[in-house]
Design an enzyme around this catalytic site. Structure first.
Site, PDB file in Angstrom:
ATOM      1  N   ARG A  44       0.820  -1.209   0.000  1.00  0.00           N
ATOM      2  CA  ARG A  44       0.000   0.000   0.000  1.00  0.00           C
ATOM      3  C   ARG A  44       0.854   1.259   0.000  1.00  0.00           C
ATOM      4  O   ARG A  44       0.521   2.249  -0.654  1.00  0.00           O
ATOM      5  CB  ARG A  44      -0.946  -0.034   1.209  1.00  0.00           C
ATOM      6  CG  ARG A  44      -2.069  -1.027   1.003  1.00  0.00           C
ATOM      7  CD  ARG A  44      -2.605  -1.622   2.292  1.00  0.00           C
ATOM      8  NE  ARG A  44      -3.687  -2.542   1.993  1.00  0.00           N
ATOM      9  CZ  ARG A  44      -3.480  -3.791   1.546  1.00  0.00           C
ATOM     10  NH1 ARG A  44      -2.256  -4.241   1.367  1.00  0.00           N
ATOM     11  NH2 ARG A  44      -4.508  -4.584   1.279  1.00  0.00           N
ATOM     12  N   ASP A 151     -16.796   7.346   8.848  1.00  0.00           N
ATOM     13  CA  ASP A 151     -15.635   6.483   8.650  1.00  0.00           C
ATOM     14  C   ASP A 151     -14.403   7.366   8.509  1.00  0.00           C
ATOM     15  O   ASP A 151     -14.505   8.519   8.084  1.00  0.00           O
ATOM     16  CB  ASP A 151     -15.810   5.618   7.400  1.00  0.00           C
ATOM     17  CG  ASP A 151     -14.932   4.368   7.431  1.00  0.00           C
ATOM     18  OD1 ASP A 151     -15.467   3.282   7.728  1.00  0.00           O
ATOM     19  OD2 ASP A 151     -13.716   4.484   7.177  1.00  0.00           O
TER      20      ASP A 151
END
Length: 282
Positions: A44, A151
């Site tokens: 990532r 979120d």
């Protein structure tokens, strides 16, 4: 095979850089990463570093504290958005059958009832709550129900607002429910109808940041499922304190089926509603 275990593999991050990145992610999200997750981290990290144009890891790491947008993009890359409609629906069933009737028993019809889905990922959970209440709680129109989805992943929030889902997310929804609340299928996806989209408010929030969590206000029910498992003890304590502060007295907290508040905080009491286990703010 994990490439980081290959003697011929050259790590993208030195041990010191890995620790620096792990500390940075932990400070911002409460999620713990380390050497055991090097492959997950480096995959990532490499994507974000390349997209930023940074020539090496050291340059990118130096840039992060100064670039809020890139820091958010990196956080987005590290979050896990595994969810679908009607997931762990015994708690959602208990919401309509037990929790809400108890909460509104001494309130005047038309009063505000607030429900928080945190983390809400790409929106399946808060939309599931809205659909379930419309389908299964006869008194839903007698109250002002406000559902909030939050979120830390801003990309997930953008997707939730769009309300477009593939078959995997929809697989547990009955056919008649799909027909009532979704537009006809297009390119193997279905979009939620506008009336349902308007019933949920979405925004970015961070449960371990005091200012961010308090900004969400007070709630009668909080769904915080499958988040605490990614935290260490300190982050769980902080999250529990913020969840407590965000709940009205007597309000309910729903955790994931593998999570427990018993070893984290004594300010919640376990309550059983049929097969559903939830926690009530004392």
């Amino acid at each position: 095979m994990n490439p980081s275990a290959d003697p011929g593999h050259t790590p993208l991050l030195s041990e010191a850089e890995l620790q620096q990145l792990s500390r940075l992610i932990y400070a911002r999200t409460g999620m713990t990463f380390g050497e055991a997750k090097r492959y997950y981290i480096e995959r990532r990290f490499a994507v974000r570093m390349a997209r930023s144009g940074a020539p090496n890891a050291a340059t990118y790491l130096a840039k992060l504290p100064l670039d809020g947008a890139e820091m958010q993009a990196l956080i987005n890359a590290f979050t896990i958005n595994e969810t679908y409609f009607y997931r762990e629906d015994v708690q959602i069933a208990a919401l309509a059958r037990d929790m809400l009737p108890e909460l509104v028993a001494d309130r005047t019809p038309g009063s505000l009832v607030r429900i928080w889905s945190m983390p809400c990922s790409t929106g399946e959970e808060p939309y599931s709550i809205a659909i379930w209440l419309l389908e299964n709680w006869p008194m839903v129109d007698a109250w002002h129900i406000e559902i909030v989805g939050s979120d830390i992943d801003s990309a997930a929030i953008d997707q939730a607002r769009r309300g477009i889902y593939g078959e995997r997310a929809l697989q547990r929804l009955p056919t008649d429910v799909r027909e009532r609340y979704f537009l006809p299928e297009r390119n193997l996806e279905r979009e939620i109808i506008d009336d349902l989209k308007e019933s949920v408010q979405f925004g970015v929030a961070n449960l371990i940041e005091t200012r961010s969590s308090r900004a969400q206000g007070k709630f009668d029910v909080i769904f915080c499922r499958n988040l605490l498992i990614y935290f260490d003890d300190d982050a769980r304590q902080l999250a529990a304190a913020h969840l407590y502060d965000c709940l009205n007295p007597g309000g309910f907290l729903c955790l994931g089926h593998t999570e427990s508040m018993n070893r984290i905080s004594d300010r919640f009491e376990l309550v059983r509603f049929g097969d559903a286990m939830v926690y009530r703010r004392r």
